[in-house]
Write a protein that holds these residues in place. Structure first.
Motif, PDB file in Angstrom:
ATOM      1  N   GLY A 173      24.246  35.997  16.967  1.00 31.12           N
ATOM      2  CA  GLY A 173      24.795  35.085  15.777  1.00 31.12           C
ATOM      3  C   GLY A 173      23.684  34.248  14.918  1.00 31.12           C
ATOM      4  N   VAL A 174      22.909  33.339  16.580  1.00 36.27           N
ATOM      5  CA  VAL A 174      22.932  31.554  15.877  1.00 36.27           C
ATOM      6  C   VAL A 174      21.057  32.823  15.346  1.00 36.27           C
ATOM      7  CG1 VAL A 174      21.186  30.480  16.846  1.00 36.27           C
ATOM      8  CG2 VAL A 174      23.415  30.867  18.153  1.00 36.27           C
ATOM      9  N   GLY A 176      21.241  34.867  12.959  1.00 40.39           N
ATOM     10  CA  GLY A 176      21.660  35.496  11.327  1.00 40.39           C
ATOM     11  C   GLY A 176      21.824  34.020  10.760  1.00 40.39           C
ATOM     12  N   ALA A 177      22.054  32.717  11.572  1.00 37.19           N
ATOM     13  CA  ALA A 177      22.364  31.760  10.579  1.00 37.19           C
ATOM     14  C   ALA A 177      20.722  31.203  10.472  1.00 37.19           C
ATOM     15  CB  ALA A 177      22.864  30.502  11.594  1.00 37.19           C
ATOM     16  N   ALA A 178      19.334  31.686  11.047  1.00 39.29           N
ATOM     17  CA  ALA A 178      18.008  31.287  10.521  1.00 39.29           C
ATOM     18  C   ALA A 178      17.700  29.972  11.240  1.00 39.29           C
ATOM     19  CB  ALA A 178      18.035  31.813   8.816  1.00 39.29           C
ATOM     20  N   VAL A 179      18.479  29.944  12.121  1.00 42.67           N
ATOM     21  CA  VAL A 179      17.428  28.599  13.177  1.00 42.67           C
ATOM     22  C   VAL A 179      16.369  29.123  13.256  1.00 42.67           C
ATOM     23  CG1 VAL A 179      19.993  27.957  12.769  1.00 42.67           C
ATOM     24  CG2 VAL A 179      18.903  29.009  14.552  1.00 42.67           C
ATOM     25  N   SER A 180      15.782  27.601  13.755  1.00 42.29           N
ATOM     26  CA  SER A 180      14.354  27.895  14.754  1.00 42.29           C
ATOM     27  C   SER A 180      14.284  28.448  15.509  1.00 42.29           C
ATOM     28  CB  SER A 180      13.753  26.856  14.608  1.00 42.29           C
ATOM     29  OG  SER A 180      14.415  26.205  15.546  1.00 42.29           O
ATOM     30  N   ASN A 181      13.409  29.286  16.294  1.00 42.28           N
ATOM     31  CA  ASN A 181      13.299  29.845  17.605  1.00 42.28           C
ATOM     32  C   ASN A 181      13.808  28.617  18.983  1.00 42.28           C
ATOM     33  OD1 ASN A 181      12.062  32.010  16.650  1.00 42.28           O
ATOM     34  ND2 ASN A 181      10.989  32.401  18.295  1.00 42.28           N
ATOM     35  N   GLY A 363      27.233  35.027  11.529  1.00 41.88           N
ATOM     36  CA  GLY A 363      26.154  33.718  11.864  1.00 41.88           C
ATOM     37  C   GLY A 363      25.492  33.689  10.249  1.00 41.88           C
ATOM     38  N   SER A 364      25.181  34.892   9.497  1.00 36.13           N
ATOM     39  CA  SER A 364      24.444  34.733   8.070  1.00 36.13           C
ATOM     40  C   SER A 364      25.606  33.880   7.095  1.00 36.13           C
ATOM     41  CB  SER A 364      24.326  35.862   7.463  1.00 36.13           C
ATOM     42  OG  SER A 364      23.177  36.552   8.869  1.00 36.13           O
ATOM     43  N   LEU A 365      26.674  33.934   7.173  1.00 36.28           N
ATOM     44  CA  LEU A 365      27.469  33.404   6.371  1.00 36.28           C
ATOM     45  C   LEU A 365      27.221  31.799   6.907  1.00 36.28           C
ATOM     46  CD1 LEU A 365      30.670  36.052   6.768  1.00 36.28           C
ATOM     47  CD2 LEU A 365      28.402  35.235   4.448  1.00 36.28           C
TER      48      LEU A 365
END
Length: 372
Positions: A173-174, A176-181, A363-365
């Protein structure tokens, strides 16, 4: 106690005695017949006591006959089997025990420990396969003494599965939100610790609460034995008969059990309370630590790739590792279900990936929404 309440309880006692006697009359098993008749006589004694209490206020009040409800129950039992009747009687005994305890506590009286004896006996009757009831009813009374090894293995599999699925869903989920490692690692580690601590605390509470409950029951049973050993011996003999022994066998076994105080209380713990002494020896802390470790082992599988990879490569390795873990857990479940290893393994993989896909999509949305 007001008269209307006494009259209601009196009718219940009359109906219960009537049903005990009626079911006893159709039994071909002599021991069950004797046990049910004995219970009926006890209920009749209770009814006589209540009638005397009512007659203090209403001298002309007569002993009531069995109600139409009890007679209908018996007729339905003849058509559909007596399981519903026995189930109803068990419920009545349980409610009587609860009411007795409640009334004594409200009156500030000390509990004797005898409050549950009839319930114990009727449940033993329920468990007796010689009882003329439908087979489905017997299955409701599951044995309390299960394989320790089997339960431990089941707990291990389910604990690791909870950790893997919950943390994989969280990490995906995280991701999918394209956050950092760093954010994914921080979130995954938080999920691992939160879930493992929650599992450990729940296990600790479960084991510790069970031990405290058992210890209290044992103390109560010990006090009951000291207060009235002969009555307790009679109850034990009746319990043995309810399980299928002859009168002579039941009395002989009860006499042997009561040769010493230690053997008597040990027998009562096993037979009346249904407590496995091994359960008292288990450590709540050991159970909690084991639960923590098993959950963490499952939760680390989808998280570790993000420790040395990033982006798509980390996600692919996380998903691949999780698939292997899910298939292994699904395969282990076949130890309990007897299903095909491939079927159980793939079913677990599908369920896990579905959960991960849903959270990844959400998460992507959210990521797109925040970026916009």
């Amino acid at each position: 106690m007001e008269n209307s309440k006494l009259k209601s309880q009196l009718q219940t006692e009359i109906d219960t005695a009537f049903l005990y006697k009626s079911i006893a009359a159709i039994q071909t098993d002599e021991n069950l017949n004797r046990v049910l008749i004995a219970l009926a006589h006890i209920e009749e004694g209770h009814a006589q006591h209540m009638l005397r209490e009512i007659q203090k206020e209403i001298p002309a009040y007569a002993f009531p006959k069995p109600s139409s409800r009890a007679k209908i129950q018996l007729r339905l039992g003849k058509i559909f089997g007596y399981s519903s009747v026995i189930s109803s009687l068990s419920g009545v005994e349980k409610q009587f025990a609860i009411n007795t305890i409640k009334n004594k506590l409200e009156a500030g009286e000390k509990l004797s420990g005898f409050e549950h004896n009839h319930l114990k006996i009727i449940e033993a009757v329920n468990n007796n396969k010689a009882l003329n009831v439908s087979g489905g009813f017997l299955s409701k009374f599951e044995s309390r003494h299960k394989s320790v090894g089997g339960n431990a293995l089941r707990a291990a599999v389910l604990g690791a599965n909870d950790g893997l699925v919950s943390n994989m869903s969280l990490v995906m989920g995280v991701a999918g939100a394209a956050v950092s490692n760093d954010t994914i690692l921080l979130t995954g580690c938080a999920g691992l610790l939160a879930g493992a601590i929650s599992m450990a605390l729940g296990e600790w509470l479960s084991v510790q609460s069970s031990k405290e409950l058992y210890e209290n029951q044992i103390a109560l049973e010990t006090a009951e034995l000291e207060a009235s050993p002969e009555e307790e011996k009679m109850e034990l003999a009746l319990l043995y008969q309810a399980k299928g022994m002859t009168l002579e066998e039941a009395k002989k076994l009860a006499d042997k059990a009561f040769e010493t105080k230690e053997s008597a209380i040990e027998t009562l713990i096993t037979e009346e309370l249904g407590i496995n002494k091994e359960e008292l020896e288990g450590s709540a802390w050991e159970a909690a630590i084991t639960s923590f470790v098993l959950f963490a082992m499952g939760a680390i599988i989808p998280l570790y790739p993000f420790m040395f990879l990033d982006g798509r490569n980390a996600i692919y390795l996380s998903v691949g590792s999780s698939v292997v873990g899910l298939f292994g857990i699904g395969s282990a479940i076949t130890l309990f279900t007897g299903k095909s290893v491939f079927f159980s393994g793939m079913r677990q993989v599908i369920f896990g990936l579905t959960a991960a896909a849903v959270t990844y999509g959400i998460g992507s949305l959210i990521g797109v929404s925040l970026a916009g």
